[in-house]
Design a protein around this motif. Structure first.
Motif, PDB file in Angstrom:
ATOM      1  N   ILE A  20       9.744   8.483  -3.971  1.00 19.29           N
ATOM      2  CA  ILE A  20      11.148   8.249  -3.630  1.00 19.29           C
ATOM      3  C   ILE A  20      11.966   8.024  -4.894  1.00 19.29           C
ATOM      4  CG2 ILE A  20      12.722   6.532  -2.624  1.00 19.29           C
ATOM      5  CD1 ILE A  20      11.670   8.400  -0.538  1.00 19.29           C
ATOM      6  N   SER A  21      11.421   7.233  -5.816  1.00 21.31           N
ATOM      7  CA  SER A  21      12.154   6.949  -7.053  1.00 21.31           C
ATOM      8  C   SER A  21      12.327   8.213  -7.886  1.00 21.31           C
ATOM      9  CB  SER A  21      11.440   5.864  -7.854  1.00 21.31           C
ATOM     10  OG  SER A  21      10.171   6.298  -8.284  1.00 21.31           O
ATOM     11  N   ALA A  22      11.326   9.106  -7.868  1.00 17.79           N
ATOM     12  CA  ALA A  22      11.436  10.371  -8.614  1.00 17.79           C
ATOM     13  C   ALA A  22      12.531  11.250  -8.016  1.00 17.79           C
ATOM     14  CB  ALA A  22      10.100  11.104  -8.602  1.00 17.79           C
ATOM     15  N   GLY A  54       0.794  -1.220   0.000  1.00 19.94           N
ATOM     16  CA  GLY A  54       0.000   0.000   0.000  1.00 19.94           C
ATOM     17  C   GLY A  54       0.825   1.267   0.000  1.00 19.94           C
ATOM     18  N   LYS A  55       2.101   1.163  -0.407  1.00 19.11           N
ATOM     19  CA  LYS A  55       2.990   2.321  -0.418  1.00 19.11           C
ATOM     20  C   LYS A  55       3.470   2.640  -1.837  1.00 19.11           C
ATOM     21  CE  LYS A  55       4.750   1.572   4.287  1.00 19.11           C
ATOM     22  NZ  LYS A  55       5.955   1.393   5.122  1.00 19.11           N
ATOM     23  N   ALA A  56       2.586   2.435  -2.802  1.00 14.90           N
ATOM     24  CA  ALA A  56       2.971   2.693  -4.190  1.00 14.90           C
ATOM     25  C   ALA A  56       3.318   4.161  -4.403  1.00 14.90           C
ATOM     26  CB  ALA A  56       1.840   2.278  -5.133  1.00 14.90           C
ATOM     27  N   ALA A  57       2.529   5.068  -3.837  1.00 16.46           N
ATOM     28  CA  ALA A  57       2.786   6.500  -4.004  1.00 16.46           C
ATOM     29  C   ALA A  57       4.137   6.885  -3.412  1.00 16.46           C
ATOM     30  CB  ALA A  57       1.668   7.310  -3.355  1.00 16.46           C
ATOM     31  N   LEU A 117       7.024  17.576 -12.244  1.00  8.35           N
ATOM     32  CA  LEU A 117       5.912  16.923 -12.944  1.00  8.35           C
ATOM     33  C   LEU A 117       5.600  15.541 -12.385  1.00  8.35           C
ATOM     34  CD1 LEU A 117       6.625  17.693 -16.718  1.00  8.35           C
ATOM     35  CD2 LEU A 117       4.786  18.643 -15.329  1.00  8.35           C
ATOM     36  N   ASN A 118       6.657  14.816 -12.025  1.00  8.06           N
ATOM     37  CA  ASN A 118       6.482  13.387 -11.743  1.00  8.06           C
ATOM     38  C   ASN A 118       5.708  13.100 -10.470  1.00  8.06           C
ATOM     39  OD1 ASN A 118       8.042  10.865 -13.229  1.00  8.06           O
ATOM     40  ND2 ASN A 118       8.654  12.878 -13.960  1.00  8.06           N
ATOM     41  N   ILE A 119       5.859  13.931  -9.459  1.00  9.03           N
ATOM     42  CA  ILE A 119       5.159  13.647  -8.206  1.00  9.03           C
ATOM     43  C   ILE A 119       3.678  14.007  -8.281  1.00  9.03           C
ATOM     44  CG2 ILE A 119       5.051  14.183  -5.735  1.00  9.03           C
ATOM     45  CD1 ILE A 119       8.090  14.395  -5.750  1.00  9.03           C
ATOM     46  N   PRO A 120       3.286  15.231  -8.692  1.00  8.46           N
ATOM     47  CA  PRO A 120       1.852  15.542  -8.729  1.00  8.46           C
ATOM     48  C   PRO A 120       1.085  14.872  -9.876  1.00  8.46           C
ATOM     49  CG  PRO A 120       3.118  17.418  -9.518  1.00  8.46           C
ATOM     50  CD  PRO A 120       4.108  16.428  -8.994  1.00  8.46           C
TER      51      PRO A 120
END
Length: 506
Positions: free
Chosen positions: A114-116, A106-109, A374-377
């Motif tokens: 983190i990867s971004a 449940g920690k996909a976001a 861009l990647n986070i929002p």
């Protein structure tokens, strides 16, 4: 100080409204392309090259657009790795190990965020390395004569397989095929026709842009038809982002180490992003030891490979810009773009086209910041693309490629060539023959032949001229090691990568 002044001039180019627009467009398109399993940065850049030509973009705008696509695709590869456990491209394979378990918890976001951040750090640090190392290497390369350049090209072909390459023989066979295609046309020295069969369109040789689009984009279409015709992919649901400053601080040292390792891997010929991702993850796992939960959803297991592969992506631009030798498959495609625009990569690029090269380097800083913002929002928007059935998506990709190719030459024969190369690419991929060496053979073949002839003319036909300096002997030594080491070390590295992936998947 001189480098800093050039970089400031580059920012004047990169911060122009037109440049920012192309950086944003490239970042968005690259992320979308990278998110699609199997496409990857090389395909993304190859698909959009004809579009850049058809729009009549300047060399600077074209390169800013395509390098932004390159960087965006490296970012985007992590999306399908984390949500689907399917790497967007080979370097993103290591991200699956801890990214997918995080998504299942449940920690996909959080994994995507983190990867971004790690990707941004990897690219940013590597771009700083590019600013520092590229001018130094360019000045050093001015000492190269025709013998040294021939040895350098031999080194590029010898190290194509890299440490993680599957089959060195197939890699060399693909490179030989590329060199054969490069020989088609009129001999620049004697004026003799070679393999043209009196076909006027072949007098100037085979256009490598057509070959690139065919080998990558059209062959990918054929693979989608064969394997993925039908529905989209089911993905893990995205939770509400709950990322804390402590989470970011925790992965900061990991990202910095991964960025440095990735940059070194990118600069080394034939190593590339896959090795950068692997060694970054492996080193981090050894450093953390039993204190971590690697393979079970450790955030540092997501950050390390992402920083590594994005650092390698920027590092691969160093040999391409300074020596005219691509450090990765995608930079080979970018090299083709530069040559098509009558811009010659190499040591003189930093003096003859300073505005272009420093504008592109500065645009990398801007593009990476754009990608982070861009990647986070916009994660939710990007991942929806994974649900689009390939039967709708791939025809659009093919249409863009076909229209772009036709708009450049207005020749129906070029479309037939494109399809022909697509079929060839499909067959080669079916038998596990890599495509990048074919392109590299086509790109470097003419210059390699020119260097060999020049060296032999200067020495009155004495072949020992190819070993007449310490530099050329050093290059030949590294080339031989690059040819032999993958045969010895490669199986060990691939076994470890496969073992790591299998252990965590189960």
């Amino acid at each position: 100080m001189e480098t800093f002044d050039f970089l400031m001039q580059g920012f004047a180019v990169a911060l122009a409204p037109e440049s920012i627009m192309f950086a944003v467009i490239g970042a968005i398109l690259g992320t979308l392309i990278g998110a699609l399993p199997g496409l990857g940065p090389a395909n993304g850049v190859a698909i959009l090259i004809p579009l850049a030509f058809s729009l009549g973009l300047s060399p600077t705008s074209s390169l800013i657009l395509l390098t932004s696509v390159y960087a965006g695709a490296m970012y985007g590869g992590r999306i399908s790795s984390i949500l689907l456990n399917i790497p967007g491209d080979e370097p993103a394979m290591m991200t699956c190990i801890d990214g997918y378990p995080m998504a299942l918890k449940g920690k996909a976001a959080e994994a995507l965020a983190i990867s971004a951040i790690a990707s941004f750090i990897g690219s940013f640090i590597a771009t700083i390395g590019l600013v520092i190392l590229a001018p130094i290497l360019a000045k050093f390369a001015l000492k190269f004569g025709p013998s040294e350049y021939f040895a350098l090209f031999a080194l590029a072909f010898a190290t194509l397989g890299g440490i993680t390459g599957k089959n060195q023989f197939k890699t060399l066979m693909a490179a030989a095929l590329g060199l054969m295609i490069a020989s088609v046309g009129i001999d620049i020295s004697s004026g003799v026709q070679r393999y043209t069969y009196n076909t006027l369109e072949l007098f100037e040789g085979v256009d490598f842009i057509i070959a690139i689009v065919g080998l990558f984009a059209i062959s990918e279409l054929l693979f989608f038809i064969e394997k993925h015709a039908g529905d989209g992919l089911k993905k893990v649901a995205i939770n509400k982002l709950k990322l804390t400053m402590g989470d970011i601080i925790k992965v900061l040292p990991t990202s910095l180490r991964g960025a440095l390792l990735g940059f070194v891997s990118g600069v080394l010929p034939g190593a590339g992003a896959s090795l950068g991702s692997f060694i970054s993850y492996t080193l981090e796992k050894k450093i953390i030891g039993d204190k971590g939960e690697f393979g079970k959803g450790d955030t540092r297991g997501v950050a390390a490979p992402e920083a590594g592969n994005n650092g390698a992506a920027s590092g691969a631009l160093v040999p391409m810009l300074t020596l005219g030798v691509p450090g990765s498959g995608t930079t080979a495609v970018l090299l083709a773009m530069l040559i098509s625009l009558n811009v010659t990569p190499g040591p003189m690029l930093f003096t003859q086209n300073a505005d272009l090269v420093w504008g592109v380097i500065a645009a990398l800083f801007v593009g990476n910041l754009v990608l982070l913002l861009l990647n986070i929002p916009m994660i939710g928007i990007f991942v929806k693309l994974l649900s689009i059935p390939p039967k709708f998506l791939m025809p659009i990709v093919t249409l863009v490629a076909s229209v772009g190719i036709y708009s450049v030459s207005h020749s129906a024969l070029d479309l037939y060539f494109m399809v022909g190369f697509g079929v060839i690419g499909y067959i080669l991929r079916k038998v596990d023959v890599p495509l990048v060496p074919v392109i590299l053979g086509m790109l470097l073949g003419p210059e390699m032949e020119k260097s060999l002839r020049h060296a032999l003319v200067l020495s009155d036909g004495d072949w020992s001229v190819l070993l007449n300096s310490g530099l050329s002997i050093g290059l030949w030594t590294v080339a031989i090691l690059g040819l032999v080491l993958p045969i010895i070390v490669g199986p060990i590295v691939r076994a470890k990568m496969s073992k790591s992936k299998t252990a965590t998947s189960s």
